[in-house]
Design a protein around this motif. Sequence first.
Motif, short mmCIF file in Angstrom:
data_model
loop_
_atom_site.label_atom_id
_atom_site.label_comp_id
_atom_site.label_asym_id
_atom_site.label_seq_id
_atom_site.Cartn_x
_atom_site.Cartn_y
_atom_site.Cartn_z
N ALA A 123 0.81 -1.22 0.00
CA ALA A 123 0.00 0.00 0.00
C ALA A 123 0.84 1.27 0.00
N VAL A 124 2.03 1.22 0.61
CA VAL A 124 2.82 2.46 0.74
C VAL A 124 3.89 2.61 -0.34
N ARG A 125 4.03 1.64 -1.21
CA ARG A 125 5.06 1.74 -2.24
C ARG A 125 4.64 2.69 -3.36
N GLY A 126 5.64 3.38 -3.93
CA GLY A 126 5.38 4.23 -5.09
C GLY A 126 4.78 5.58 -4.76
N LEU A 127 4.86 6.02 -3.53
CA LEU A 127 4.28 7.30 -3.14
C LEU A 127 5.30 8.42 -3.31
N GLY A 128 4.81 9.65 -3.34
CA GLY A 128 5.67 10.81 -3.52
C GLY A 128 5.64 11.75 -2.33
N PRO A 129 6.42 12.82 -2.36
CA PRO A 129 6.52 13.74 -1.22
C PRO A 129 5.24 14.51 -0.93
N ASP A 130 4.32 14.61 -1.89
CA ASP A 130 3.05 15.30 -1.64
C ASP A 130 1.99 14.38 -1.04
N ASP A 131 2.28 13.09 -0.98
CA ASP A 131 1.36 12.14 -0.38
C ASP A 131 1.58 12.09 1.13
N LEU A 132 0.66 11.46 1.83
CA LEU A 132 0.78 11.32 3.29
C LEU A 132 0.41 9.90 3.69
N VAL A 133 1.29 9.27 4.44
CA VAL A 133 0.99 7.97 5.04
C VAL A 133 0.63 8.21 6.50
N ILE A 134 -0.53 7.73 6.91
CA ILE A 134 -0.92 7.78 8.32
C ILE A 134 -0.87 6.35 8.85
N ALA A 135 0.02 6.14 9.82
CA ALA A 135 0.17 4.82 10.44
C ALA A 135 -0.55 4.82 11.77
N LEU A 136 -1.51 3.90 11.92
CA LEU A 136 -2.32 3.79 13.13
C LEU A 136 -1.80 2.60 13.93
N ILE A 137 -1.08 2.88 15.00
CA ILE A 137 -0.33 1.84 15.70
C ILE A 137 -0.83 1.71 17.13
N SER A 138 -1.05 0.48 17.57
CA SER A 138 -1.47 0.22 18.95
C SER A 138 -0.96 -1.13 19.40
N GLY A 139 -1.11 -1.40 20.69
CA GLY A 139 -0.61 -2.64 21.26
C GLY A 139 -1.19 -3.87 20.58
N GLY A 140 -0.38 -4.89 20.46
CA GLY A 140 -0.79 -6.12 19.77
C GLY A 140 -0.27 -6.19 18.36
#
Length: 440
Positions: A123-140
């Motif tokens: 999903a995160v491959r091939g993105l550019g500097p104007d894109d935004l990845v939001i990583a939602l991280i929690s226990g488990g």
Amino acid sequence: MPSAPSFPADRDASGGHEWHDDSARLALRRIFDAAVRSALPERVLARHLPPPPRGQCVVVGAGKAAASMAAALEQAWPDVPMRGVVVTRDGHAVPTSRIRVMEAAHPVPDSRSEDAARAMLEAVRGLGPDDLVIALISGGGSALMELPAPGLTLADLRELNQALLHSGADIADMNLVRRHLSDIKGGRLAMAAAPAPVLTLAISDVPGDSPLTIASGPTVPDPTPPAEALAMLQRRNIAVTPRILHALARPASPRAPMQGASRYVLIATPMMALKAAADAARDLGLTPLILGDALEGESREAAIIMAGIAQSARHHGVPVAGPAVLLSGGETTVTIRAHDGAPGRGGRNTEFLLSLALGLRGEAGIWAIAGDSDGIDGTEDAAGAIITPDTLSRARMLGLDPRDVLRRHDSYTLFDATGDLVRTGPTMTNVNDIRAIMVR
């Protein structure tokens, strides 16, 4: 999560609550539930969002709260185009419309954990500097997304995870090992997203709130060498396969620098939850004392210390005078030793409570609750339990020997028999364990 139970109206002559078993149980549930509610993604996530990106918004994530965080993000940004995938524990999924939700096994990864890791990297491959990845991280997240490092198999990691869970290792040590054996943890997910910037929104379930430890830090560069993980395994006499030994014995390879901007934000933590619990206690006329959010060690040993503190408060008003509640968070451990025999049913919270009850010896005027804020204590269907002054006597009337039960790590069975388990169902968040000891 279920709504908090209603509180009884009975009062003593001074206008305060007349504390007895029933009112104490309700008060403890209200305090516990307040802590959990304070960490729900729909209450805390939106305030931490930046302006929408000019390019694509891609969402990835892993953890017991990942699905509810994804739903909260969709609600906060209803008109922002977004895509992506998150993975959560079986039974913790919630409906979403733009972000795909996968489920996988916990606490030991399965093939779906590997599928989820591959889907996030894609999903995160091939993105550019104007894109935004939001990583939602929690226990488990450590178990829910897993991609074995080159030369390793999922079977290798499953076997090692089982050994780590029974070893008594704390979460920081376990995730140190997991990072060095994974192709997605220890910052590798963020590296795959470069040059797109990555915003990590995290709910902490670990003592100290270290981003490198929460879900094994998939968006955080790991400065530790593989030899450090190998040394930890050797200290604990944990046997490993030749492939794992080879992976950890090789020299540390140079890590590529993060190319995209990265920001890490803690949106809920154990201390935030304990402060919410303290507010609920004050509303009930109790004086709260937070003992810490990062208590670790063997569950049964930590309970003995807590029993002594509670008895001091009850008899001497030190470190706090009743009516009061002693609050603590963190993650204790349960070490399964060979001479214990086959372990029974239980988790670290029910083991803590049974040891606490034994330490209190039926002391009048002291009650306690302990539970995992995600709603699951270990692998069972309860968050934890409640103890009262007559817990041990009720267990013995049912033919149970509390000390033998504790020795066999079978605390769930005892509290199930006495009717003292706390069942919330999956809460869709995770800020580690919440413990409250109430002293009249």
